[in-house]
Design an enzyme around this catalytic site. Structure first.
Site, PDB file in Angstrom:
ATOM      1  CD  GLU A   1       1.802   1.358   7.454  1.00  0.00           C
ATOM      2  OE1 GLU A   1       1.269   1.480   6.327  1.00  0.00           O
ATOM      3  OE2 GLU A   1       1.693   0.321   8.111  1.00  0.00           O
ATOM      4  CG  ASP A   2      -0.986   1.933   3.496  1.00  0.00           C
ATOM      5  OD1 ASP A   2      -0.823   1.779   4.727  1.00  0.00           O
ATOM      6  OD2 ASP A   2      -1.272   0.995   2.733  1.00  0.00           O
TER       7      ASP A   2
ATOM      8  CG  ASP B   1      -5.519  -3.824  -1.358  1.00  0.00           C
ATOM      9  OD1 ASP B   1      -5.106  -3.349  -0.279  1.00  0.00           O
ATOM     10  OD2 ASP B   1      -5.777  -5.035  -1.500  1.00  0.00           O
TER      11      ASP B   1
ATOM     12  CG  PHE C   1     -12.454  -0.658   3.543  1.00  0.00           C
ATOM     13  CD1 PHE C   1     -11.578  -1.213   4.465  1.00  0.00           C
ATOM     14  CD2 PHE C   1     -12.225  -0.851   2.194  1.00  0.00           C
ATOM     15  CE1 PHE C   1     -10.480  -1.956   4.035  1.00  0.00           C
ATOM     16  CE2 PHE C   1     -11.135  -1.597   1.758  1.00  0.00           C
ATOM     17  CZ  PHE C   1     -10.262  -2.150   2.681  1.00  0.00           C
TER      18      PHE C   1
ATOM     19  N   GLY D   1       0.780  -1.233   0.000  1.00  0.00           N
ATOM     20  CA  GLY D   1       0.000   0.000   0.000  1.00  0.00           C
ATOM     21  C   GLY D   1       0.813   1.284   0.000  1.00  0.00           C
TER      22      GLY D   1
ATOM     23  CE  LYS E   1      -9.956   3.528   7.565  1.00  0.00           C
ATOM     24  NZ  LYS E   1     -10.562   2.205   7.337  1.00  0.00           N
TER      25      LYS E   1
ATOM     26  NE  ARG F   1      -2.213  -3.213  -3.861  1.00  0.00           N
ATOM     27  CZ  ARG F   1      -2.242  -3.359  -2.537  1.00  0.00           C
ATOM     28  NH1 ARG F   1      -2.164  -2.304  -1.760  1.00  0.00           N
ATOM     29  NH2 ARG F   1      -2.350  -4.550  -1.991  1.00  0.00           N
TER      30      ARG F   1
ATOM     31  CG  ASP G   1      -8.559   0.716  10.817  1.00  0.00           C
ATOM     32  OD1 ASP G   1      -9.150   1.468  11.602  1.00  0.00           O
ATOM     33  OD2 ASP G   1      -9.127  -0.239  10.264  1.00  0.00           O
TER      34      ASP G   1
END
Ligand code: IMP
Ligand code: MG
Length: 187
Positions: free
Chosen positions: A107-108, A167, A160, A52, A139, A173, A111
């Site tokens: 990091e993407d 993805d 989400f 990601g 998040k 992506r 969560d």
């Protein structure tokens, strides 16, 4: 073509745009400038968690005016497709030792934060000189692990989301923006 040799079935449906491509790029330019200032005279290693974060790494790195290096890790977290358990298996480890290095984990999205929490403990054991985190998305109110995130792009809602490296079942992506996934499996 999918594994059965036919046309790929649709995977979810794209909903509202959460962050536009322009806003993402503007934020990444800011983050890159900030990192360039903070690490002046140093040569940090950017550690990218596949897959990601690879899109973010590629754009972020080009806004950092320092002699940086890249390294990559691949991990798989146990749990359902859209929820992490915090137990992580390392599929691909770093190519180089990080002892004594300035490390920035790219990091993407964060969560629950469980994946990153595990990863940070793992990296800390390798005794880097410094260890910081740069995430593009986070998040709001979902973190179950207490994390010290130095660089954060956008706080988003609990939905989400897909795009810009993120993805759903390996799709989406390549979108330049971040969007909600409808009809997929939610958090
Ligand atoms: P965490 O351990 O709950 O923080 O989950 C982190 C990982 O789950 C991220 O690095 C993503 O790969 C994935 N993830 C979490 N939320 C989303 C989302 O909304 N869309 C796509 N992937 C997500
Ligand atoms: Mg990930």
């Amino acid at each position: 073509m999918d594994e059965s040799g036919g046309m790929e079935a649709p995977v979810g449906r794209l909903g509202d745009v959460v962050v536009s491509a322009g806003d993402i790029q503007a934020k990444i330019a800011e983050l890159g400038a900030e990192i360039t200032r903070d690490y002046e005279g140093r040569a940090p290693v950017l550690i990218c968690v596949l897959k990601g974060a690879s899109v973010f790494l590629a754009d972020l790195a080009r806004h950092i005016d320092l002699p940086i290096r890249f390294d990559f890790m691949a991990i798989s977290s146990y749990g359902s497709a859209t929820k992490t358990s915090g137990v992580v298996r390392i599929l691909k480890d770093l190519d180089h030792e990080i002892e004594g290095q300035d490390v920035i984990v790219v990091e993407d999205i964060i969560d629950s934060g469980l994946t990153l929490n595990y990863l940070l403990r793992y990296l800390k054991a390798r005794r880097p000189a410094t260890l910081e985190v740069c995430t593009l998305f986070s998040k709001e109110g979902r973190q179950r692990a207490k994390l010290n995130v130095r660089y954060e792009g956008f706080r988003i809602g609990p939905e989400f989301v897909v795009g810009y490296g993120l993805d759903y079942q390996e799709r989406y992506r390549n979108l330049a923006y971040l969007a909600v996934l409808e009809d997929g499996r939610g958090p």
